[in-house]
Motif scaffolding. Sequence first.
Motif, PDB file in Angstrom:
ATOM      1  N   HIS A 141      11.538   1.271  -1.010  1.00 31.43           N
ATOM      2  CA  HIS A 141      12.312   0.219  -0.811  1.00 31.43           C
ATOM      3  C   HIS A 141      11.680  -1.072  -1.000  1.00 31.43           C
ATOM      4  CE1 HIS A 141      14.287  -1.380   2.416  1.00 31.43           C
ATOM      5  NE2 HIS A 141      12.874  -1.890   2.771  1.00 31.43           N
ATOM      6  N   GLU A 142       9.797  -1.020  -1.058  1.00 26.74           N
ATOM      7  CA  GLU A 142       9.249  -1.584  -1.479  1.00 26.74           C
ATOM      8  C   GLU A 142       9.008  -2.522  -2.861  1.00 26.74           C
ATOM      9  OE1 GLU A 142       5.146  -0.906   0.600  1.00 26.74           O
ATOM     10  OE2 GLU A 142       6.350  -0.723   2.301  1.00 26.74           O
ATOM     11  N   LEU A 143       9.592  -1.999  -3.903  1.00 28.24           N
ATOM     12  CA  LEU A 143       9.415  -2.077  -4.843  1.00 28.24           C
ATOM     13  C   LEU A 143      10.783  -3.151  -4.866  1.00 28.24           C
ATOM     14  CD1 LEU A 143       8.198   0.686  -6.973  1.00 28.24           C
ATOM     15  CD2 LEU A 143       7.108  -1.352  -6.230  1.00 28.24           C
ATOM     16  N   LYS A 144      11.887  -2.789  -4.593  1.00 22.60           N
ATOM     17  CA  LYS A 144      12.821  -3.827  -4.427  1.00 22.60           C
ATOM     18  C   LYS A 144      12.372  -5.491  -4.723  1.00 22.60           C
ATOM     19  CE  LYS A 144      16.192  -0.546  -3.598  1.00 22.60           C
ATOM     20  NZ  LYS A 144      17.389   0.352  -2.644  1.00 22.60           N
ATOM     21  N   THR A 145      11.704  -5.761  -3.505  1.00 22.20           N
ATOM     22  CA  THR A 145      11.669  -7.213  -3.257  1.00 22.20           C
ATOM     23  C   THR A 145      10.988  -7.460  -4.292  1.00 22.20           C
ATOM     24  OG1 THR A 145      11.844  -6.772  -1.043  1.00 22.20           O
ATOM     25  CG2 THR A 145      10.333  -8.744  -1.040  1.00 22.20           C
ATOM     26  N   PRO A 146       8.974  -7.786  -4.705  1.00 22.87           N
ATOM     27  CA  PRO A 146       8.690  -7.897  -5.542  1.00 22.87           C
ATOM     28  C   PRO A 146       9.572  -7.827  -6.841  1.00 22.87           C
ATOM     29  CG  PRO A 146       7.989  -5.823  -4.904  1.00 22.87           C
ATOM     30  CD  PRO A 146       8.404  -6.136  -4.223  1.00 22.87           C
ATOM     31  N   ILE A 147       9.923  -7.010  -7.266  1.00 23.47           N
ATOM     32  CA  ILE A 147      10.747  -6.544  -8.170  1.00 23.47           C
ATOM     33  C   ILE A 147      11.724  -8.254  -8.397  1.00 23.47           C
ATOM     34  CG2 ILE A 147      12.120  -5.405  -9.817  1.00 23.47           C
ATOM     35  CD1 ILE A 147      10.729  -3.027  -9.150  1.00 23.47           C
ATOM     36  N   ALA A 148      12.182  -8.270  -7.299  1.00 24.26           N
ATOM     37  CA  ALA A 148      13.648  -9.164  -7.307  1.00 24.26           C
ATOM     38  C   ALA A 148      12.496 -10.711  -7.327  1.00 24.26           C
ATOM     39  CB  ALA A 148      14.445  -9.168  -6.532  1.00 24.26           C
ATOM     40  N   ILE A 149      11.788 -10.567  -6.981  1.00 24.85           N
ATOM     41  CA  ILE A 149      11.077 -12.326  -7.048  1.00 24.85           C
ATOM     42  C   ILE A 149      10.761 -12.764  -8.530  1.00 24.85           C
ATOM     43  CG2 ILE A 149       8.809 -13.408  -5.854  1.00 24.85           C
ATOM     44  CD1 ILE A 149       9.213 -11.733  -3.281  1.00 24.85           C
ATOM     45  N   ILE A 150      10.313 -11.640  -8.519  1.00 24.02           N
ATOM     46  CA  ILE A 150       9.684 -11.565 -10.325  1.00 24.02           C
ATOM     47  C   ILE A 150      10.524 -12.397 -11.108  1.00 24.02           C
ATOM     48  CG2 ILE A 150       8.470 -10.604 -12.313  1.00 24.02           C
ATOM     49  CD1 ILE A 150       6.672  -9.031 -10.616  1.00 24.02           C
ATOM     50  N   GLN A 151      11.819 -11.668 -11.808  1.00 25.32           N
ATOM     51  CA  GLN A 151      12.750 -11.765 -12.058  1.00 25.32           C
ATOM     52  C   GLN A 151      13.645 -13.041 -11.506  1.00 25.32           C
ATOM     53  OE1 GLN A 151      15.912  -8.506 -11.187  1.00 25.32           O
ATOM     54  NE2 GLN A 151      17.503  -9.418 -13.324  1.00 25.32           N
ATOM     55  N   GLY A 152      13.349 -13.442 -10.199  1.00 27.62           N
ATOM     56  CA  GLY A 152      13.850 -14.487 -10.113  1.00 27.62           C
ATOM     57  C   GLY A 152      13.188 -15.440 -10.850  1.00 27.62           C
ATOM     58  N   ALA A 179       2.655  -9.343  -9.097  1.00 21.97           N
ATOM     59  CA  ALA A 179       2.703  -8.494  -9.220  1.00 21.97           C
ATOM     60  C   ALA A 179       1.617  -7.285  -9.000  1.00 21.97           C
ATOM     61  CB  ALA A 179       2.224  -8.575 -10.512  1.00 21.97           C
ATOM     62  N   ALA A 180       0.463  -8.100  -8.276  1.00 21.39           N
ATOM     63  CA  ALA A 180      -0.778  -7.374  -7.570  1.00 21.39           C
ATOM     64  C   ALA A 180      -0.075  -6.695  -6.777  1.00 21.39           C
ATOM     65  CB  ALA A 180      -1.703  -8.723  -7.801  1.00 21.39           C
ATOM     66  N   LYS A 181       0.876  -6.823  -6.281  1.00 23.89           N
ATOM     67  CA  LYS A 181       1.286  -6.533  -4.877  1.00 23.89           C
ATOM     68  C   LYS A 181       1.993  -4.621  -5.589  1.00 23.89           C
ATOM     69  CE  LYS A 181       2.583  -9.663  -1.744  1.00 23.89           C
ATOM     70  NZ  LYS A 181       3.787  -9.983  -0.754  1.00 23.89           N
ATOM     71  N   MET A 182       2.674  -4.737  -6.552  1.00 17.79           N
ATOM     72  CA  MET A 182       3.128  -3.586  -7.044  1.00 17.79           C
ATOM     73  C   MET A 182       2.034  -2.651  -8.032  1.00 17.79           C
ATOM     74  SD  MET A 182       6.544  -5.104  -8.895  1.00 17.79           S
ATOM     75  CE  MET A 182       6.905  -3.918 -10.426  1.00 17.79           C
ATOM     76  N   ASN A 183       1.204  -3.388  -8.080  1.00 18.19           N
ATOM     77  CA  ASN A 183      -0.011  -3.043  -8.931  1.00 18.19           C
ATOM     78  C   ASN A 183      -0.508  -1.803  -8.028  1.00 18.19           C
ATOM     79  OD1 ASN A 183      -1.829  -2.026 -11.017  1.00 18.19           O
ATOM     80  ND2 ASN A 183      -3.142  -3.449 -10.225  1.00 18.19           N
ATOM     81  N   LYS A 184      -0.995  -2.138  -6.268  1.00 22.12           N
ATOM     82  CA  LYS A 184      -1.391  -1.762  -5.867  1.00 22.12           C
ATOM     83  C   LYS A 184      -0.866  -0.604  -5.332  1.00 22.12           C
ATOM     84  CE  LYS A 184      -3.900  -5.236  -3.059  1.00 22.12           C
ATOM     85  NZ  LYS A 184      -3.830  -5.848  -2.429  1.00 22.12           N
ATOM     86  N   MET A 185       0.830  -0.418  -5.030  1.00 19.89           N
ATOM     87  CA  MET A 185       1.746   0.626  -4.931  1.00 19.89           C
ATOM     88  C   MET A 185       1.330   1.482  -6.361  1.00 19.89           C
ATOM     89  SD  MET A 185       4.999  -1.358  -4.121  1.00 19.89           S
ATOM     90  CE  MET A 185       4.713  -2.626  -2.793  1.00 19.89           C
ATOM     91  N   VAL A 186       1.310   0.965  -6.923  1.00 19.89           N
ATOM     92  CA  VAL A 186       1.147   1.935  -8.371  1.00 19.89           C
ATOM     93  C   VAL A 186       0.399   2.988  -8.267  1.00 19.89           C
ATOM     94  CG1 VAL A 186       0.649   2.288 -11.052  1.00 19.89           C
ATOM     95  CG2 VAL A 186       2.621   1.313  -9.969  1.00 19.89           C
ATOM     96  N   GLN A 187      -0.824   1.954  -7.694  1.00 20.81           N
ATOM     97  CA  GLN A 187      -2.108   2.974  -7.674  1.00 20.81           C
ATOM     98  C   GLN A 187      -2.238   3.723  -6.375  1.00 20.81           C
ATOM     99  OE1 GLN A 187      -5.558   2.712  -9.385  1.00 20.81           O
ATOM    100  NE2 GLN A 187      -4.197   0.563 -10.659  1.00 20.81           N
ATOM    101  N   LYS A 188      -1.766   3.601  -5.472  1.00 22.79           N
ATOM    102  CA  LYS A 188      -1.807   4.830  -4.581  1.00 22.79           C
ATOM    103  C   LYS A 188      -0.474   5.952  -4.364  1.00 22.79           C
ATOM    104  CE  LYS A 188      -1.638   1.643  -0.342  1.00 22.79           C
ATOM    105  NZ  LYS A 188      -0.678   0.680   0.787  1.00 22.79           N
ATOM    106  N   LEU A 189       0.069   5.574  -6.213  1.00 20.73           N
ATOM    107  CA  LEU A 189       1.106   6.614  -6.919  1.00 20.73           C
ATOM    108  C   LEU A 189       0.025   7.224  -7.237  1.00 20.73           C
ATOM    109  CD1 LEU A 189       4.053   5.000  -7.414  1.00 20.73           C
ATOM    110  CD2 LEU A 189       4.428   6.711  -6.195  1.00 20.73           C
ATOM    111  N   LEU A 190      -0.536   6.770  -7.570  1.00 20.67           N
ATOM    112  CA  LEU A 190      -1.626   7.843  -9.057  1.00 20.67           C
ATOM    113  C   LEU A 190      -2.503   8.434  -7.900  1.00 20.67           C
ATOM    114  CD1 LEU A 190      -2.605   5.575 -11.226  1.00 20.67           C
ATOM    115  CD2 LEU A 190      -1.067   6.798 -11.584  1.00 20.67           C
ATOM    116  N   THR A 191      -3.488   8.005  -7.160  1.00 18.00           N
ATOM    117  CA  THR A 191      -3.986   8.570  -5.699  1.00 18.00           C
ATOM    118  C   THR A 191      -3.306   9.871  -4.711  1.00 18.00           C
ATOM    119  OG1 THR A 191      -4.284   6.604  -5.020  1.00 18.00           O
ATOM    120  CG2 THR A 191      -5.310   8.314  -3.530  1.00 18.00           C
ATOM    121  N   LEU A 192      -2.250   9.861  -4.809  1.00 18.23           N
ATOM    122  CA  LEU A 192      -1.006  10.564  -4.203  1.00 18.23           C
ATOM    123  C   LEU A 192      -1.100  11.483  -5.010  1.00 18.23           C
ATOM    124  CD1 LEU A 192       0.336  11.814  -1.486  1.00 18.23           C
ATOM    125  CD2 LEU A 192       2.364  10.626  -2.120  1.00 18.23           C
ATOM    126  N   ASN A 193      -1.065  11.385  -6.731  1.00 17.21           N
ATOM    127  CA  ASN A 193      -0.470  12.575  -7.767  1.00 17.21           C
ATOM    128  C   ASN A 193      -1.511  13.511  -7.444  1.00 17.21           C
ATOM    129  OD1 ASN A 193       1.063  13.161  -9.591  1.00 17.21           O
ATOM    130  ND2 ASN A 193      -1.003  12.633 -10.712  1.00 17.21           N
TER     131      ASN A 193
END
Length: 200
Positions: A141-152, A179-193
């Motif tokens: 859900h949260e990735l949708k917003t930064p992706i849309a903003i970056i794309q725009g 992009a930094a926000k997205m990077n933090k989310m990816v780091q959290k995903l790696l931690t969970l993994n």
Amino acid sequence: GHNYLEMYGNLKSGDIFVMRTSIDTIKAILGVTNQFTAYVGGVVIAISLICVLMLSVGITVRIERLAYISTEMSKLNFNIKYQDDGKDEITMLGNNLNVLSERLETTISELKTANNELQKDIQKKEEIDEMRKEFLSNVSHELKTPIAIIQGYAEGLKESVNDDDESREFYCEVIIDEAAKMNKMVQKLLTLNNLEFGTN
């Protein structure tokens, strides 16, 4: 009118001897002997029967004890033990039953411990699974917003919406922040993994 049993013979001296016994006397002696033999036989049979009865009752009681212990073992009650100082086969069977009882108790205790550990592992896995599902739902859900903003903003830069340097710098800053926000989310995903698979 008496009947006699007579026996004749020659002595070494050459004299003849005669022995004569009344048949009635012999019959009387035989009757007393037969009666005595019958009494003795009856007493021996009675004593034998009593011994056999006592022995069979003793064996039956011990076998019933073994049966009771085995029934309790089938109910997973291992506190009852067979106690006997004898050296016969029943005592050996009872001692083997005691050894089996102790081994079963130890094995079942170890299985219970292993089962408890397994339950804990399953519970931990389920908790991590729930965390992962919840986090993935939030991330998607949260990735949708930064992706849309970056794309725009990237499209805006490409089409040169604003030609001045200040606007282009602003667009770049927004893209970098998102992009930094997205990077933090990816780091959290790696931690969970890492948590899920037990890696560092």
